[in-house]
Write a protein that holds these residues in place. Structure first.
Motif, PDB file in Angstrom:
ATOM      1  N   GLY A 260      16.338  49.811  -5.766  1.00 39.31           N
ATOM      2  CA  GLY A 260      17.116  48.618  -5.400  1.00 39.31           C
ATOM      3  C   GLY A 260      17.227  48.440  -3.900  1.00 39.31           C
ATOM      4  N   LYS A 261      16.887  47.245  -3.420  1.00 38.24           N
ATOM      5  CA  LYS A 261      17.038  46.947  -1.983  1.00 38.24           C
ATOM      6  C   LYS A 261      18.527  46.991  -1.627  1.00 38.24           C
ATOM      7  CE  LYS A 261      16.491  43.173   1.424  1.00 38.24           C
ATOM      8  NZ  LYS A 261      15.956  41.820   1.700  1.00 38.24           N
ATOM      9  N   GLY A 262      18.860  47.824  -0.639  1.00 38.84           N
ATOM     10  CA  GLY A 262      20.270  48.010  -0.280  1.00 38.84           C
ATOM     11  C   GLY A 262      20.566  47.636   1.157  1.00 38.84           C
ATOM     12  N   PHE A 265      23.863  44.383   5.142  1.00 39.19           N
ATOM     13  CA  PHE A 265      23.938  43.081   5.820  1.00 39.19           C
ATOM     14  C   PHE A 265      22.625  42.818   6.542  1.00 39.19           C
ATOM     15  CE2 PHE A 265      25.122  39.633   8.618  1.00 39.19           C
ATOM     16  CZ  PHE A 265      25.854  38.841   7.749  1.00 39.19           C
ATOM     17  N   ASP A 266      22.112  41.593   6.358  1.00 39.71           N
ATOM     18  CA  ASP A 266      20.827  41.216   6.954  1.00 39.71           C
ATOM     19  C   ASP A 266      21.025  40.095   7.962  1.00 39.71           C
ATOM     20  OD1 ASP A 266      18.209  40.691   7.561  1.00 39.71           O
ATOM     21  OD2 ASP A 266      17.702  39.806   5.613  1.00 39.71           O
ATOM     22  N   THR A 267      21.115  40.484   9.244  1.00 41.75           N
ATOM     23  CA  THR A 267      21.216  39.453  10.294  1.00 41.75           C
ATOM     24  C   THR A 267      19.836  38.893  10.623  1.00 41.75           C
ATOM     25  OG1 THR A 267      20.801  41.009  12.098  1.00 41.75           O
ATOM     26  CG2 THR A 267      23.099  40.744  11.407  1.00 41.75           C
ATOM     27  N   PHE A 283      25.068  39.737   0.528  1.00 43.00           N
ATOM     28  CA  PHE A 283      24.537  39.910  -0.840  1.00 43.00           C
ATOM     29  C   PHE A 283      23.153  40.559  -0.837  1.00 43.00           C
ATOM     30  CE2 PHE A 283      27.274  36.040  -1.522  1.00 43.00           C
ATOM     31  CZ  PHE A 283      28.179  36.619  -2.392  1.00 43.00           C
ATOM     32  N   ASP A 284      22.676  40.953   0.365  1.00 45.52           N
ATOM     33  CA  ASP A 284      21.298  41.453   0.442  1.00 45.52           C
ATOM     34  C   ASP A 284      21.171  42.878  -0.132  1.00 45.52           C
ATOM     35  OD1 ASP A 284      18.728  40.677   0.987  1.00 45.52           O
ATOM     36  OD2 ASP A 284      18.737  41.374   3.069  1.00 45.52           O
ATOM     37  N   MET A 285      22.253  43.357  -0.704  1.00 44.20           N
ATOM     38  CA  MET A 285      22.204  44.662  -1.398  1.00 44.20           C
ATOM     39  C   MET A 285      22.398  44.475  -2.909  1.00 44.20           C
ATOM     40  SD  MET A 285      25.418  44.224  -1.727  1.00 44.20           S
ATOM     41  CE  MET A 285      25.895  45.629  -2.700  1.00 44.20           C
ATOM     42  N   ALA A 344      11.778  40.403   7.957  1.00 49.10           N
ATOM     43  CA  ALA A 344      11.105  40.833   6.718  1.00 49.10           C
ATOM     44  C   ALA A 344      11.336  42.340   6.588  1.00 49.10           C
ATOM     45  CB  ALA A 344       9.624  40.492   6.774  1.00 49.10           C
ATOM     46  N   GLU A 345      12.647  42.700   6.471  1.00 49.09           N
ATOM     47  CA  GLU A 345      13.038  44.112   6.505  1.00 49.09           C
ATOM     48  C   GLU A 345      13.111  44.751   5.122  1.00 49.09           C
ATOM     49  OE1 GLU A 345      15.113  41.730   6.252  1.00 49.09           O
ATOM     50  OE2 GLU A 345      16.438  42.506   4.697  1.00 49.09           O
ATOM     51  N   GLY A 346      13.302  43.904   4.105  1.00 52.02           N
ATOM     52  CA  GLY A 346      13.480  44.457   2.754  1.00 52.02           C
ATOM     53  C   GLY A 346      12.276  45.280   2.339  1.00 52.02           C
ATOM     54  N   ALA A 369      14.938  43.322  -5.717  1.00 52.70           N
ATOM     55  CA  ALA A 369      15.259  42.999  -4.330  1.00 52.70           C
ATOM     56  C   ALA A 369      15.525  41.519  -4.118  1.00 52.70           C
ATOM     57  CB  ALA A 369      14.096  43.436  -3.434  1.00 52.70           C
ATOM     58  N   THR A 370      16.527  41.243  -3.274  1.00 51.34           N
ATOM     59  CA  THR A 370      16.738  39.883  -2.771  1.00 51.34           C
ATOM     60  C   THR A 370      15.748  39.725  -1.624  1.00 51.34           C
ATOM     61  OG1 THR A 370      18.458  40.870  -1.402  1.00 51.34           O
ATOM     62  CG2 THR A 370      19.182  39.733  -3.394  1.00 51.34           C
ATOM     63  N   LEU A 371      14.462  39.552  -1.984  1.00 49.71           N
ATOM     64  CA  LEU A 371      13.416  39.786  -0.988  1.00 49.71           C
ATOM     65  C   LEU A 371      13.035  38.568  -0.166  1.00 49.71           C
ATOM     66  CD1 LEU A 371      11.963  42.378  -0.127  1.00 49.71           C
ATOM     67  CD2 LEU A 371       9.988  41.601  -1.425  1.00 49.71           C
TER      68      LEU A 371
HETATM   69 ZN    ZN Z   1      16.900  40.854   3.612  1.00 46.22          ZN
END
Ligand code: ZN
Ligand code: BES
Ligand code: MN
Length: 520
Positions: A260-262, A265-267, A283-285, A344-346, A369-371
């Motif tokens: 699971g993508k965790g 926080f994705d700035t 919600f990016d986790m 594009a970190e996920g 993943a919220t990819l």
């Molecule tokens: Zn992300």
């Protein structure tokens, strides 16, 4: 919250006392001619005759202290053709209509719906529980959930006793799993740091057959997860790599690995995202939350399978220490990656977890993943994107999506889609062009999955809702759970086959294109 399934006819349901009674009326409902006011059948018939109610999905009629029912409030709701989808729509509409009342005990009557399946029964009760969920964790003035009991009534002949028992054993753990995922999805990033996510995972080790390990930077560095570490390096919050194990079967049984993508926080990092709606990147986790939720559900159901959960958890932040566009990092697989867009970190955290998954010799690996925003454009909020080169695995996930009402849609993985990932300075770049963005992201992940059957679920559109109803949906916990439970029933069939066949089918060797589902 207490969830119960019982079998009784509509006359008995009419006499059942409760705060609210929701009666699902399908289009196939046959009206009675009687003029008596004895029971619900007459109420429905009269309302239909007068033109005050129709069985179209979601149509409502509320009655207070009806003389036809012992319930304080009766809600008739149209259920259309009685499909899982229509039942969910009907239950959601009806429960929302009584949400502002003080109803504590709710009865949902499904006995008028012909040929009801246990899938539809489960969907109805989970839908009602879902609609009554209230987020409370970071609020001081909040009215907690009012409903305390939900009872679903089916006709005596609708389900076999075994099906009823199985459905009863499923619903409470499934609800707990969804709510666990929602809770962690909804928490703001300062209340759901990588460390807190690790602690949430640890809390699941109190359940039978579950063990949890949480790794920190030192251990992750030792493993060589250079790609994962590069995403985390811009944040003051330390990264965590969470390993969950559910062991319900013999050790020799190859596990399913859920990754699971965790990103708590994705700035966007140095490739900073625009300000509007950036809060939603808490919600990016949700991929990670769905893995935790699935484990919570497994804890309650205790199926005879083995499952491993892997969660690379960190923040994606801009800072003097942050990874920069153009930086080249070395992943745990040894492959180098040029970071052309730090947003594009996920895929950069997932790829190292996918390599780590190899050590479990898994029968299949599914990452969640919220990819990509591109997946939201492609599929919206209805279906998650499913990517897999393995037809058996893809079909099993599609099936689980349909039966659970948590559907996905298969997307392509042709090699041509991967061409844009070429880099002049590394083995690959982390982004391609804008076209088919969810597919190129999947093509990137695929480069790390050669040694086992693999599927990827892009839940960017389905994991949470925006706007006035902003919040985590708990998806795709039910999809994953149903996939895993289907595996268990397939294995049970295999185990009654001659021993050699059974062992060959259950203890699967990980191999390229290996069959992942066991056919009866
Ligand atoms: Zn992300
Ligand atoms: N977490 C986002 C994906 C996302 C965006 C989910 C919007 C839901 C709504 C992901 O890390 C991301 O930023 N992806 C980029 C990839 C791009 C830079 C190739 C995207 O989708 O814009
Ligand atoms: Mn991003």
């Amino acid at each position: 919250m207490e969830l119960k399934l019982i079998a009784q006819d509509i006359t008995q349901t009419s006499k059942t006392t409760c705060d609210a009674l929701i009666v699902l009326v399908p289009e196939s409902f046959s009206q009675t001619k009687s003029k008596t006011t004895a029971n619900l059948t007459d109420l429905i018939s009269q309302a239909m005759k007068e033109g005050d109610f129709e069985a179209k999905t979601g149509k409502l009629l509320q009655v207070y202290r009806s003389s036809h029912a012992a319930a304080t409030r009766t809600v008739l709701v149209g259920a259309g053709d009685g499909s899982v989808k229509n039942i969910k729509t009907a239950v959601t509409a009806a429960v929302s209509s009584i949400k502002s009342t003080s109803a504590k005990k709710l009865v949902i009557c499904l006995s008028e719906v012909n040929k009801i399946t246990s899938e539809a029964v489960k969907a109805a009760v989970l839908c009602a529980a879902d609609a009554s969920y209230v987020y409370t964790s970071t609020k001081t003035k909040v009215e907690p959930r009012k409903l305390t009991h939900i009872t679903v009534v089916v006709d005596k002949d609708a389900l076999s006793a075994t099906d009823l028992i199985a459905a009863q054993a499923y619903i409470t753990p499934a609800m707990s799993g969804i709510e666990f995922a929602k809770e962690w999805g909804n928490r703001p990033a300062n209340h759901a740091t990588p460390d807190l996510l690790g602690k949430a995972a640890k809390s699941l080790s109190k359940y039978k057959n579950i063990s949890v390990d949480v790794l920190g930077l030192k251990e992750v560095a030792k493993l060589g997860m250079g790609s994962f570490m590069s995403v985390a390096q811009g944040s003051d919050q330390p990264l965590r790599f969470i390993v969950l194990k559910y062991n319900g079967a013999a050790k020799a049984v190859a596990p399913t690995v859920l990754v699971g993508k965790g990103i708590t926080f994705d700035t966007g990092g140095i490739s900073l995202k625009p300000a509007p709606e950036m809060d939603e990147m808490k919600f990016d986790m949700c991929g990670a939350a769905s893995v935790l939720g699935t484990f919570r559900a497994l804890a309650g159901i205790q199926p005879k399978i083995n499952v491993v959960g892997l969660i690379p958890a960190c923040e994606n932040m801009p800072s003097g220490k942050a990874v920069k566009p153009g930086d080249v990092v070395t992943s745990m697989s040894g492959q180098t990656i040029e970071n052309l867009n730090t947003d594009a970190e996920g895929r950069l955290v997932l790829c190292d977890a996918l390599t780590y998954a190899e050590r479990f010799k898994p029968s299949a690996v599914i990452d969640i993943a919220t990819l990509t925003g591109a997946c939201v454009i492609a599929l919206g909020a209805v279906r998650s994107g499913l990517f897999s080169a393995n037809d058996d695995l893809a079909n099993a996930l599609l099936k689980a999506g349909e039966s659970s009402g948590d559907p996905c849609w298969r997307m392509p993985l042709d090699d041509e889609y991967g061409e844009g990932l070429k880099s002049n300075f590394a083995d690959m770049a982390n982004v391609a062009g804008r076209a088919a963005g969810s597919v190129t992201a999947a093509k990137f992940l695929q480069k790390f999955t050669a040694s086992y059957p693999w599927a990827h679920l892009d839940i960017a559109g389905t994991a949470w809702k925006s706007g006035a109803v902003k919040g985590s949906t708990g998806r795709p916990v039910l999809l994953l759970l149903n996939y895993l439970l289907d595996l268990e029933s397939n294995n049970a069939v295999a185990s009654v086959l001659p021993a050699s066949t059974a062992i060959k089918k259950i203890v699967k060797k990980p191999a390229k294109n290996a069959k992942t589902t066991v056919k009866a």
